[in-house]
Design a protein around this motif. Structure first.
Motif, PDB file in Angstrom:
ATOM      1  N   LEU A 164      44.285  39.283  43.699  1.00 48.17           N
ATOM      2  CA  LEU A 164      45.519  38.770  43.303  1.00 48.17           C
ATOM      3  C   LEU A 164      46.245  38.620  44.681  1.00 48.17           C
ATOM      4  CD1 LEU A 164      46.349  39.815  39.808  1.00 48.17           C
ATOM      5  CD2 LEU A 164      45.905  37.548  40.519  1.00 48.17           C
ATOM      6  N   ALA A 165      46.294  39.706  45.268  1.00 48.38           N
ATOM      7  CA  ALA A 165      47.131  39.608  46.622  1.00 48.38           C
ATOM      8  C   ALA A 165      46.545  38.914  47.601  1.00 48.38           C
ATOM      9  CB  ALA A 165      47.284  41.082  47.122  1.00 48.38           C
ATOM     10  N   MET A 166      45.199  38.608  47.808  1.00 52.35           N
ATOM     11  CA  MET A 166      44.837  37.905  48.873  1.00 52.35           C
ATOM     12  C   MET A 166      44.961  36.513  48.370  1.00 52.35           C
ATOM     13  SD  MET A 166      41.077  39.642  49.841  1.00 52.35           S
ATOM     14  CE  MET A 166      40.472  40.214  48.384  1.00 52.35           C
ATOM     15  N   VAL A 167      44.728  36.152  47.203  1.00 49.31           N
ATOM     16  CA  VAL A 167      44.881  34.549  46.595  1.00 49.31           C
ATOM     17  C   VAL A 167      46.394  34.167  46.973  1.00 49.31           C
ATOM     18  CG1 VAL A 167      44.995  33.151  44.639  1.00 49.31           C
ATOM     19  CG2 VAL A 167      42.992  34.713  44.908  1.00 49.31           C
ATOM     20  N   PHE A 168      47.097  34.939  46.755  1.00 54.05           N
ATOM     21  CA  PHE A 168      48.803  34.556  46.773  1.00 54.05           C
ATOM     22  C   PHE A 168      49.038  34.398  48.271  1.00 54.05           C
ATOM     23  CE2 PHE A 168      51.175  33.889  42.765  1.00 54.05           C
ATOM     24  CZ  PHE A 168      50.177  34.278  41.711  1.00 54.05           C
ATOM     25  N   ALA A 169      48.696  35.519  49.016  1.00 57.10           N
ATOM     26  CA  ALA A 169      48.790  35.488  50.655  1.00 57.10           C
ATOM     27  C   ALA A 169      48.447  34.216  51.112  1.00 57.10           C
ATOM     28  CB  ALA A 169      48.340  36.682  51.092  1.00 57.10           C
ATOM     29  N   GLU A 170      47.169  33.979  50.657  1.00 57.93           N
ATOM     30  CA  GLU A 170      46.665  32.621  51.287  1.00 57.93           C
ATOM     31  C   GLU A 170      47.471  31.592  51.109  1.00 57.93           C
ATOM     32  OE1 GLU A 170      44.352  34.129  53.636  1.00 57.93           O
ATOM     33  OE2 GLU A 170      43.471  32.234  53.345  1.00 57.93           O
ATOM     34  N   ARG A 179      35.534  38.211  40.622  1.00 54.76           N
ATOM     35  CA  ARG A 179      34.766  38.087  39.627  1.00 54.76           C
ATOM     36  C   ARG A 179      34.778  36.932  38.631  1.00 54.76           C
ATOM     37  NH1 ARG A 179      34.494  42.329  34.205  1.00 54.76           N
ATOM     38  NH2 ARG A 179      32.540  41.973  33.566  1.00 54.76           N
ATOM     39  N   ASP A 180      33.482  36.198  38.269  1.00 53.85           N
ATOM     40  CA  ASP A 180      33.769  34.891  38.109  1.00 53.85           C
ATOM     41  C   ASP A 180      34.403  33.919  39.012  1.00 53.85           C
ATOM     42  OD1 ASP A 180      34.522  36.156  34.699  1.00 53.85           O
ATOM     43  OD2 ASP A 180      32.623  35.954  35.597  1.00 53.85           O
ATOM     44  N   PRO A 181      33.649  33.908  40.136  1.00 51.85           N
ATOM     45  CA  PRO A 181      34.288  33.063  41.257  1.00 51.85           C
ATOM     46  C   PRO A 181      35.000  31.399  40.554  1.00 51.85           C
ATOM     47  CG  PRO A 181      32.278  33.753  41.974  1.00 51.85           C
ATOM     48  CD  PRO A 181      32.248  33.872  40.371  1.00 51.85           C
ATOM     49  N   GLU A 182      34.312  30.837  39.825  1.00 47.29           N
ATOM     50  CA  GLU A 182      34.891  29.498  39.414  1.00 47.29           C
ATOM     51  C   GLU A 182      36.209  29.731  38.803  1.00 47.29           C
ATOM     52  OE1 GLU A 182      30.314  29.590  39.299  1.00 47.29           O
ATOM     53  OE2 GLU A 182      32.002  30.915  38.525  1.00 47.29           O
ATOM     54  N   ALA A 183      36.465  30.789  37.959  1.00 47.74           N
ATOM     55  CA  ALA A 183      37.756  30.960  37.613  1.00 47.74           C
ATOM     56  C   ALA A 183      38.748  31.229  38.462  1.00 47.74           C
ATOM     57  CB  ALA A 183      37.644  31.989  36.412  1.00 47.74           C
ATOM     58  N   TRP A 184      38.312  32.095  39.491  1.00 51.72           N
ATOM     59  CA  TRP A 184      39.388  32.299  40.608  1.00 51.72           C
ATOM     60  C   TRP A 184      39.734  31.205  41.394  1.00 51.72           C
ATOM     61  CZ3 TRP A 184      42.490  36.257  40.785  1.00 51.72           C
ATOM     62  CH2 TRP A 184      42.148  37.385  40.309  1.00 51.72           C
ATOM     63  N   ASP A 185      38.696  30.262  41.682  1.00 54.35           N
ATOM     64  CA  ASP A 185      38.915  29.036  42.272  1.00 54.35           C
ATOM     65  C   ASP A 185      40.054  28.150  41.543  1.00 54.35           C
ATOM     66  OD1 ASP A 185      35.460  28.444  43.255  1.00 54.35           O
ATOM     67  OD2 ASP A 185      37.050  29.788  44.249  1.00 54.35           O
ATOM     68  N   TYR A 186      39.722  28.074  40.139  1.00 52.45           N
ATOM     69  CA  TYR A 186      40.895  27.464  39.478  1.00 52.45           C
ATOM     70  C   TYR A 186      42.112  28.121  39.659  1.00 52.45           C
ATOM     71  CZ  TYR A 186      43.254  25.451  35.493  1.00 52.45           C
ATOM     72  OH  TYR A 186      44.246  24.797  34.800  1.00 52.45           O
ATOM     73  N   LEU A 187      42.223  29.336  39.562  1.00 54.61           N
ATOM     74  CA  LEU A 187      43.511  30.195  39.719  1.00 54.61           C
ATOM     75  C   LEU A 187      43.984  29.769  41.055  1.00 54.61           C
ATOM     76  CD1 LEU A 187      44.966  32.490  38.105  1.00 54.61           C
ATOM     77  CD2 LEU A 187      44.418  33.899  39.708  1.00 54.61           C
ATOM     78  N   ASP A 219      43.295  27.078  43.217  1.00 57.12           N
ATOM     79  CA  ASP A 219      43.635  25.572  43.326  1.00 57.12           C
ATOM     80  C   ASP A 219      44.966  25.171  42.510  1.00 57.12           C
ATOM     81  OD1 ASP A 219      40.108  25.044  43.850  1.00 57.12           O
ATOM     82  OD2 ASP A 219      41.776  25.950  45.238  1.00 57.12           O
ATOM     83  N   GLU A 220      44.930  25.739  41.092  1.00 59.05           N
ATOM     84  CA  GLU A 220      45.714  25.065  40.200  1.00 59.05           C
ATOM     85  C   GLU A 220      46.704  25.904  39.846  1.00 59.05           C
ATOM     86  OE1 GLU A 220      43.825  21.628  40.350  1.00 59.05           O
ATOM     87  OE2 GLU A 220      45.638  21.999  39.274  1.00 59.05           O
ATOM     88  N   VAL A 221      46.596  27.135  39.410  1.00 54.85           N
ATOM     89  CA  VAL A 221      47.501  28.125  38.786  1.00 54.85           C
ATOM     90  C   VAL A 221      48.652  28.722  39.826  1.00 54.85           C
ATOM     91  CG1 VAL A 221      48.008  30.422  37.541  1.00 54.85           C
ATOM     92  CG2 VAL A 221      46.095  28.784  36.942  1.00 54.85           C
ATOM     93  N   VAL A 222      48.080  29.093  41.057  1.00 54.37           N
ATOM     94  CA  VAL A 222      49.080  29.571  42.058  1.00 54.37           C
ATOM     95  C   VAL A 222      50.120  28.512  42.507  1.00 54.37           C
ATOM     96  CG1 VAL A 222      49.229  30.674  44.140  1.00 54.37           C
ATOM     97  CG2 VAL A 222      47.482  31.702  42.491  1.00 54.37           C
ATOM     98  N   PRO A 223      49.454  27.416  42.915  1.00 49.26           N
ATOM     99  CA  PRO A 223      50.462  26.313  43.373  1.00 49.26           C
ATOM    100  C   PRO A 223      51.432  25.997  42.225  1.00 49.26           C
ATOM    101  CG  PRO A 223      48.427  25.968  43.931  1.00 49.26           C
ATOM    102  CD  PRO A 223      48.014  26.918  43.063  1.00 49.26           C
TER     103      PRO A 223
END
Length: 625
Positions: free
Chosen positions: A120-126, A79-87, A89-93
């Motif tokens: 969240l699980a998909m983002v961190f797994a990637e 939800r809110d793809p731009e925010a998840w892209d930032y998460l 690209d920037e936050v998780v690393p």
């Protein structure tokens, strides 16, 4: 919007929900909360909160419908793809760089149907790789709604719910089963679901990332403050907070600072001083910190009591709250005087009238000083006191009361009398300086007032934005619910038509009269063979008692055997009865009746199925004739 305005009947309803079902909505914003409750009241055609309170006491099943209406579980994958892209690209690393080998701890607060924690699980797994994510990643997903948690644990979603997931991720992390996309089971074990009330329950700790999107907007300012203090405690010093696009944290800069205002990602502001850490831990519900904070309070009280200058404190309601040892000795105050109205005590008007200055200090918000007040002592001596009335405020604006300090200036007064003549010029200069100081104070107050007005305007704009966001989500939810209900009705109608067609085909193929009755012998079904055998149509007999029919079958002889068969239940097996009868053509026949028990969903006996056949000999004779 005035969140402090309360409807007593609505507050009584909220207290009832809290005491009887354990759901505490007293911290939610009243306008949006009232609007949702009223929407449920309209559904059951009730106009007042008091009547709805009574309705809940009589109809306990209504609680589930009310809670589903209040707890809007509006969410989706990414939800809110731009925010998840930032998460991603920037936050998780950044999190993985700060914690290269240890466990990664993430909390999804207010997870609703599970879309957010699985995202969240998909983002961190990637970012980590699947094997490393299975080994190191732990996502805690919580919500106050048990029904939503049950749905989230199943991890199955309709195809339209997964449309926002990129195709490559959906193919990698979901399996199509039974018309639903099911999240892969191995990574699902990294997500732990549980019920948690942000307002009442202690927070999860040692977090690298805390995700709470568009949940705070439903809480009032005081409840937000408590919840954010718990979030501050829950995060590691380098932890990050990810909020929804409607949440800004403008008034909580001492807890969090923005990492990305645009995408609502905030960094924790680490506590530095010992007392700051204790207060933060206490706000987060830490019992040991509360005990230590109590020690600090007692230390302050002891320091206040030991002060050499007489001092008393009056609370906002005008009651005497504190008096140190010097004040008790000077004005003969007793422990029983604490808690009494200040205006009823002698100290309020002797040695000086203090009630007016106290009201003025609290109303104007600045210090008031009374100088050289004469006080007659029992030894016929005169004592001179300077009295300083200081308003006490919390966070710079909330009035708590005022402090009154007394200072014995008798010696200074004597010196002033001796030096009066030589100080006249100095006094003139002092008066000019005091005037300048007052002008500066006035200017400062005007500037402070302007800042407060700007803050108020900003808060009102933010509140309006939150309301609009809430209304949009409610409309979107209502539209989704209507679409789901229409789809369910269509499916149910199709299933019913298929069932009816199937049942008719079976009954038409049975070469016997089939009669279905309930425990009271009321006819529920009458097939075509029964019509041919006894000459009555189904619409003439259904709903009537079998025992009331005037047909060629002696139905009175069926009553007792069938009742015994029903009473026997499972021990009854199949019952066979043969009766002499006259068919619709007036022919004498012997009817072979096979009875089978009809059972309900819980295997309870609901009636009997009667299969009526003429004996084979008579059938053959009739066919031959």
């Amino acid at each position: 919007m005035n969140e402090t305005a309360e409807d007593p009947t609505f507050e009584a309803l909220l207290a009832f929900l809290r005491d009887n079902r354990g759901f505490d909505f007293t911290g939610y914003k009243r306008p949006s909360l009232m609007r949702r409750v009223r929407r449920r009241m309209e559904a059951v055609e009730i106009e007042t909160f008091e009547d709805y309170h009574d309705y809940l006491e009589v109809h306990p099943d209504e609680f589930a419908y009310l809670f589903n209406t209040i707890l809007i579980n509006v969410t989706s994958f990414f939800r809110d793809p731009e925010a998840w892209d930032y998460l991603a690209d920037e936050v998780v690393p950044r999190i993985l760089e700060d914690n290269p080998a240890g466990e990664i701890r993430v909390w999804s607060a207010g997870c609703a149907g599970g879309e957010e924690p699985y995202t969240l699980a998909m983002v961190f797994a990637e970012a980590m790789g699947l094997d490393e994510a299975l080994d190191r990643l732990k996502i805690y997903a919580t919500d106050v709604d048990e029904d939503a948690l049950t749905q989230a644990r199943q991890a199955g979603y309709r195809p339209e719910a997964t449309e926002s997931i990129p195709n490559d991720l959906r193919d990698k992390y979901f399996e199509l089963s039974g018309g639903q996309y099911v999240f892969r089971s191995d990574l699902r074990r990294s997500v732990v679901f549980g019920r948690h009330d942000l307002i009442q329950d202690a927070p999860i700790s040692r977090l690298d990332l805390l995700v709470c999107r568009n949940t705070l907007i439903y809480l009032n300012a005081e409840t937000q403050r408590r919840v954010l203090a718990r979030f501050h405690f829950a995060l590691n010093d380098d932890g990050l907070l990810f909020l929804g696009k409607a949440e800004m944290l403008l008034t909580h800069s001492h807890l969090f600072r923005p990492a990305s205002d645009e995408h609502r990602v905030f960094e924790k502001v680490p506590t530095t001083g010992r007392q700051e850490r204790i207060i933060a831990l206490t706000q987060a519900g830490n019992g040991a910190a509360a005990i230590e904070l109590g020690s600090y309070v007692r230390l302050r009280e002891a320091a206040f009591g030991a002060s050499p200058f007489p001092q008393v404190v009056i609370d906002q309601e005008g009651y005497l709250a504190l008096a140190n040892d010097a004040a008790r000795a000077m004005f003969d105050l007793r422990p029983r005087d604490l808690g009494r109205p200040f205006q009823d005590l002698e100290i309020s008007y002797r040695p000086a009238e203090l009630r007016g200055p106290v009201r003025r200090a609290q109303g104007e918000g600045h210090l008031i000083k009374l100088e050289a007040i004469e006080r007659s002592l029992s030894s016929q001596e005169t004592q001179y006191l300077d009295i300083v009335i200081t308003p006490l405020r919390a966070n710079g604006d909330q009035s708590l009361g005022c402090s009154i300090a007394f200072r014995d200036v008798t010696e200074y007064h004597t010196l002033e009398e001796e030096l009066r003549n030589s100080q006249e010029e100095l006094e003139t200069a002092y008066e000019e300086l005091q005037s300048s100081n007052e002008e500066l104070e006035t200017t400062n107050e005007e500037l402070q007032s302007t800042v407060e007005e700007l803050q108020t305007t900003n808060e009102e704009l933010q509140s309006t934005n939150e309301e609009m966001e809430t209304m949009n989500e409610e409309l979107r939810t209502a539209n989704q619910e209507l679409q789901q209900k229409n789809e369910q009705l269509r499916q149910h109608r199709q299933e019913l038509n298929q069932t009816n067609t199937f049942l008719q085909s079976i009954l038409s193929s049975v070469e016997a009269g089939v009669v279905v009755i309930d425990r009271d012998f009321e006819i529920l079904l009458w097939n075509e063979e029964a019509e041919d055998l006894w000459g009555l149509r189904a619409d003439e007999v259904e709903g009537r008692s079998l025992l009331s029919l005037d047909i060629g079958l002696p139905v009175e002889k069926l009553a007792e055997p069938v009742r015994d068969f029903i009473t026997a239940g499972e021990e009854g097996g199949e019952q066979v009865i043969e009766l002499d009868a006259v068919n619709r053509r007036g022919q004498s026949v012997v009817v072979h009746i096979s009875n089978t028990l009809r059972r309900g969903p819980d295997e309870e006996v609901e009636g009997v199925v009667l299969m009526m056949r003429r004996t084979k000999t008579e059938q053959a004779e009739e066919e031959a004739s």
